[in-house]
Design a protein around this motif. Structure first.
Motif, short mmCIF file in Angstrom:
data_model
loop_
_atom_site.label_atom_id
_atom_site.label_comp_id
_atom_site.label_asym_id
_atom_site.label_seq_id
_atom_site.Cartn_x
_atom_site.Cartn_y
_atom_site.Cartn_z
N ALA A 11 0.80 -1.38 0.03
CA ALA A 11 -0.18 -0.19 -0.12
C ALA A 11 1.30 1.54 -0.24
CB ALA A 11 -0.91 -0.18 1.54
N ASN A 12 0.03 2.36 -0.11
CA ASN A 12 1.00 3.92 0.57
C ASN A 12 0.88 4.11 1.56
OD1 ASN A 12 1.07 4.06 -2.60
ND2 ASN A 12 2.65 4.89 -2.14
N ALA A 13 1.34 4.28 2.52
CA ALA A 13 1.62 4.91 3.48
C ALA A 13 0.95 6.36 3.33
CB ALA A 13 2.77 5.79 4.78
N LEU A 14 -0.27 6.64 4.43
CA LEU A 14 -1.17 8.12 3.97
C LEU A 14 -0.90 9.61 4.31
CD1 LEU A 14 -3.95 9.55 4.53
CD2 LEU A 14 -3.87 8.87 6.52
N ILE A 15 0.48 9.02 5.80
CA ILE A 15 1.25 10.51 5.69
C ILE A 15 1.90 10.45 4.44
CG2 ILE A 15 2.32 11.74 7.30
CD1 ILE A 15 -0.35 12.18 8.53
N TYR A 21 4.55 -2.29 3.06
CA TYR A 21 4.43 -3.54 3.06
C TYR A 21 4.17 -4.50 4.63
CZ TYR A 21 7.63 -2.91 -0.52
OH TYR A 21 8.03 -2.42 -2.14
N LEU A 22 2.93 -5.27 4.67
CA LEU A 22 2.28 -5.83 5.29
C LEU A 22 3.84 -6.57 6.07
CD1 LEU A 22 0.31 -5.28 7.69
CD2 LEU A 22 -1.02 -6.82 6.48
N THR A 29 6.10 -2.08 6.70
CA THR A 29 7.27 -1.83 7.09
C THR A 29 7.75 -1.42 5.42
OG1 THR A 29 9.48 -3.05 6.60
CG2 THR A 29 7.54 -4.49 6.19
N ARG A 30 8.92 -0.80 4.92
CA ARG A 30 9.33 0.25 4.09
C ARG A 30 10.12 -0.67 3.38
NH1 ARG A 30 6.63 4.81 4.27
NH2 ARG A 30 6.81 5.41 6.69
N ASP A 31 10.16 -2.20 3.83
CA ASP A 31 11.44 -2.93 2.72
C ASP A 31 11.03 -4.06 2.75
OD1 ASP A 31 13.88 -4.31 1.99
OD2 ASP A 31 14.29 -3.80 4.40
N LEU A 32 10.96 -4.06 1.11
CA LEU A 32 10.00 -5.53 0.97
C LEU A 32 10.80 -6.71 1.43
CD1 LEU A 32 8.32 -7.04 -1.17
CD2 LEU A 32 9.46 -6.34 -2.40
N SER A 33 11.55 -6.69 1.67
CA SER A 33 12.10 -7.98 2.30
C SER A 33 11.95 -8.67 3.27
CB SER A 33 14.22 -7.56 2.57
OG SER A 33 14.93 -6.58 3.31
N ARG A 34 11.59 -7.55 3.80
CA ARG A 34 10.89 -7.92 5.52
C ARG A 34 9.25 -8.13 5.59
NH1 ARG A 34 13.78 -6.32 9.56
NH2 ARG A 34 15.65 -5.04 9.27
N ALA A 35 9.39 -7.63 4.22
CA ALA A 35 7.12 -7.93 3.62
C ALA A 35 7.26 -9.59 4.05
CB ALA A 35 6.95 -7.88 2.65
N GLU A 36 5.99 -9.22 4.78
CA GLU A 36 5.33 -11.64 4.61
C GLU A 36 4.65 -11.98 3.29
OE1 GLU A 36 1.24 -13.51 7.01
OE2 GLU A 36 1.36 -11.43 6.90
N VAL A 37 5.24 -13.03 3.31
CA VAL A 37 5.19 -13.66 2.05
C VAL A 37 4.07 -14.44 2.33
CG1 VAL A 37 6.37 -15.48 0.55
CG2 VAL A 37 7.29 -13.62 0.93
N ILE A 38 3.04 -14.64 1.95
CA ILE A 38 2.11 -15.27 1.86
C ILE A 38 1.77 -16.02 0.46
CG2 ILE A 38 -0.65 -15.15 2.17
CD1 ILE A 38 -0.23 -12.05 2.99
N ALA A 39 1.22 -17.80 0.93
CA ALA A 39 1.65 -18.83 -0.24
C ALA A 39 0.15 -18.95 -0.02
CB ALA A 39 2.57 -19.88 0.30
#
Ligand code: HEM
Ligand code: SF4
Lengths: 106, 555
Positions: A11-15, A21-22, A29-39
């Motif tokens: 998503a984009n941050a509101l502010i 990324y969730l 998180t702002r870092d894709l590598s820390r996002a939850e991967v959903i299979a």
């Protein structure tokens, strides 16, 4: 049945408007590598609903395809690659500041 | 230049206060995004790929020095030190944060600028010939009329929810520099039996269904302009399709109903409206017009110009490409290129904006213009002052001598910023400019317009580029389609698609083959790329683009 392509919720941050990324712990998180991967497709839909229930923090949440890897999820499409990095004409956006924790303050 | 009245200032202040409250309610959670989005769009605030984007209108492209300095201030204070000038004579800030936007709007209001109706299904920022009031070929300055249209259309209660966005462009010159034929309404000033009026063109547009506008009225007396415009927009408001946004622009309404039906409806409505306007608009125009009076020109001998022109080849090259004839022989119109080779087309840093503002104050009667070609214009400069102006521009990296040449490229933000993009456009422009500069071919090639869009919406005007480039997503890879022979002037033509698209790495060699073919085939330096294309047709250029086409399946 076609295999489900793994997803992240983004998503984009509101502010700030920045790409976020969730993460698995429900933080953003702002870092894709820390996002939850959903299979799993059903879980992906649930996590998307979780995100959409936070209109005071995020805008335009959706599911993006990723390729899981040793360095964390990698974008499956070039659009997501630009989103995780920033524009190519200046070193602006995420490539400008490398926050060590990659923590989003949304 | 137009100075805001009390009423204008009060209106802006109130509107900004409203938006400040709306932003606060969005941040504290009382407004959802679905509720907030139309409100922010009405105030020029988009959410793009990496950040918010604020689009500020520069009505008919005219600015004074104080306004340009304020744009620089916004860039530094709330953005990353630069702004992006666009094909619609707007400036876009790519990095504002939501809570700062009300402050940005207040700062703009201090100098009479705003972001109202830079988005949404309203009548957008009215664009005009960027040489207005200065061009040697002009019948009359179109800006008083453009300002009249702006006042009429801003917050017009009937036209806040049109079927789709609505764009009006106006020119006072027979040479159309405002792309009037690619607008929902284009107005071209024409003379008939000593009286000036307007040729009214309707239904032009680019985007996914490009169309050249058609003449609905060959001659409209000047005094009838507003009632006639109101008639067109109200007929469109009723007839335009709201069921499908791809069929909602007036160009489709025209296409589906035919120009004769539309004309009959407009004329009928016009008869009623004309009586209702009862001259109030003309009284307003009479108040506006003196504010666009020409500056008090200083007559200066041109010797200093002639001496520099004879002595300095760099100055000479710049003067040859970047100057246009002014209506006074001792003045010139100066186009400042925002297209340094390898730079992002249309971007200017805050420091550069200040240099241009200072030069305008010192040498150009405090006037600046933004062109739809993403450059900045000083419309009135005494020729005698040009050597000094050139030196100052050079020091600021603003003296690139490439106006109208292959590196003077229009490029939309593309996938580097735009959420709708299917591919990038900026890096393509950077590559082409750098490459032909390195080959030292630019001046030999001569006048050539390359225009690049990052998706089918065509914000980069690719359909009317002599060479148009459209970035697409082909199975997850950036792919670029070339169109040839487009033209945005009074002879407007939509370019022809040359064939299958090119992968990013194959595009530059393809463009070079195209250019070398032109250089081989032209009848002399006077024959421009577009002229050669018109004489020879697509075939030789297509052969150059697809040399191995015979060995390949028809794609
Ligand atoms: C970055 C945010 C932008 C968005 C979301 C956007 C969106 C769009 C869309 C959806 C259309 C197609 C409209 C239609 O055919 O109904 C369009 C057309 C257009 N836009 Fe943009 N645009 C953006 C930026 C720009 C910029 C930066 C420029 C100027 C450089 C621009 C100038 C135009 C022009 C000239 C057209 C085509 C003319 C026409 O309206 O038919 N836009 N835009
Ligand atoms: S043409 Fe497409 S990519 Fe370019 S600015 Fe317009 S909407 Fe964005």
């Amino acid at each position: 049945m076609p295999r489900f392509t793994p997803k992240v919720v983004t998503a984009n941050a509101l502010i700030e408007g920045d790409v976020i990324y969730l993460a698995a712990d429900d933080s953003w998180t702002r870092d894709l590598s820390r996002a939850e991967v959903i299979a799993d497709e059903a879980i992906a839909q649930m996590r998307l609903l979780d995100a959409q229930r936070q209109p005071g923090r995020v805008v335009g949440a959706y599911l993006a395809d990723v390729i899981p890897g040793a360095q964390g999820p990698q974008p499956a499409h070039f659009r997501e690659d630009f989103r995780r990095k920033g524009p190519s004409n200046y070193l602006h956006g995420k490539q400008e500041t490398t926050k060590p924790e990659g923590a989003a303050n949304v | 230049m137009y100075n805001y009245s009390e009423f204008d200032h009060a209106f802006l202040a109130e509107r900004n206060a409203q938006f400040r409250a709306q932003v606060a309610r969005r941040i504290d959670g009382s407004l959802t995004e679905d509720e907030f989005k139309p409100l922010r769009l009405m105030n020029g605030l988009y959410l793009q790929l990496h950040a918010y984007m604020l689009r500020v209108a520069i009505p008919y492209g005219t600015l004074n020095g104080a306004q340009m300095r304020q744009l620089a201030y916004l860039a530094e204070r709330w953005d990353k030190g630069y702004g992006h000038f666009t094909t619609r004579q707007n400036i876009q800030y790519n990095w504002p944060q939501l809570p700062d936007v009300p402050d940005m709007l207040d700062a703009l209001a201090e100098v009479g600028l705003h972001a109202i109706q830079t988005s949404g299904n309203t009548i957008r920022n009215v664009t005009a010939d960027h040489f207005a009031g200065a061009a040697a070929d002009e019948l009359a300055d179109p800006r008083p009329v453009a300002e009249l249209i702006r006042q009429w259309s801003t917050d017009h209660p009937e036209f806040q929810f049109l079927p789709r966005k609505f764009k009006i462009a106006v020119t006072g010159s027979p040479h159309d520099r405002a792309v009037t034929r690619a607008h929902d309404i284009g107005l071209r000033m024409v003379a008939r039996e000593g009286e000036t009026g307007f040729e009214v063109i309707v239904g032009g547009g680019l985007g996914r269904t490009p169309m050249i506008g058609q003449v609905i009225r060959p001659f409209l007396p000047r005094a009838d302009l507003l009632p006639y415009l109101e008639a067109i927009v109200s007929v469109y408001n009723l007839l335009g399709r709201r069921d499908n946004k791809y069929k909602a622009r007036i160009k489709i309404t025209m296409h589906e109903n035919g120009i004769d039906t539309i004309r009959a409806l407009v004329e009928e409505r016009f008869t009623t409206l004309r009586a209702a306007f009862n001259g109030a608009d003309q009284a307003l125009l009479a108040q506006i017009a003196p504010q666009f009076a020409p500056p008090a020109y200083l007559a200066k001998p041109v010797d200093a110009f002639d001496a520099a022109y004879a002595a300095d080849p760099i100055f000479r090259s710049w003067a040859d490409t970047n100057l246009t004839a002014h209506k006074r022989a001792d003045h010139a119109i100066l186009s400042i290129s925002l297209k340094a080779h390898g730079a992002t087309p249309g971007d200017a840093t805050a420091a550069q904006m200040r240099v241009m503002a200072d030069l305008a104050a010192q040498y150009a009667y405090d006037e600046l213009r933004i062109s739809h070609e993403q450059n900045v214009i000083l419309p009135h400069v005494a020729r005698a002052d040009l050597p000094a102006v050139h030196a100052a521009l050079k020091a600021a990296g603003l003296a690139t001598a490439n106006i109208g040449l292959i590196s003077d490229i229009i490029a939309c933000p593309g996938m580097d910023y735009c959420a709708l993009a299917t591919a990038r456009s900026i890096p393509i422009a950077q590559e082409i400019a750098t490459h032909f500069d390195a080959l030292k071919l630019e001046h030999d090639i001569g006048p050539l317009k390359i225009k690049i869009s990052g998706c089918i919406n065509a914000c980069g005007h690719h359909h009317v580029g002599h060479i148009g480039i459209l970035g697409l997503d082909r199975a997850g890879v950036e792919n670029y389609q070339i169109t040839l022979g487009g033209d945005g002037t009074e002879d407007a033509v939509i370019g022809e698609r040359a064939g299958p698209g090119f992968a990013a790495e194959d595009l530059l060699p393809a463009i070079e083959r195209l250019i070398r073919t032109y250089l081989d085939l032209r009848e002399g330096r006077e024959e421009t790329f577009l002229d050669a294309y018109r004489r020879l047709g697509l075939a030789p250029f297509k052969a150059a683009l697809y040399p191995d086409a015979r060995d390949r399946d028809a794609a």
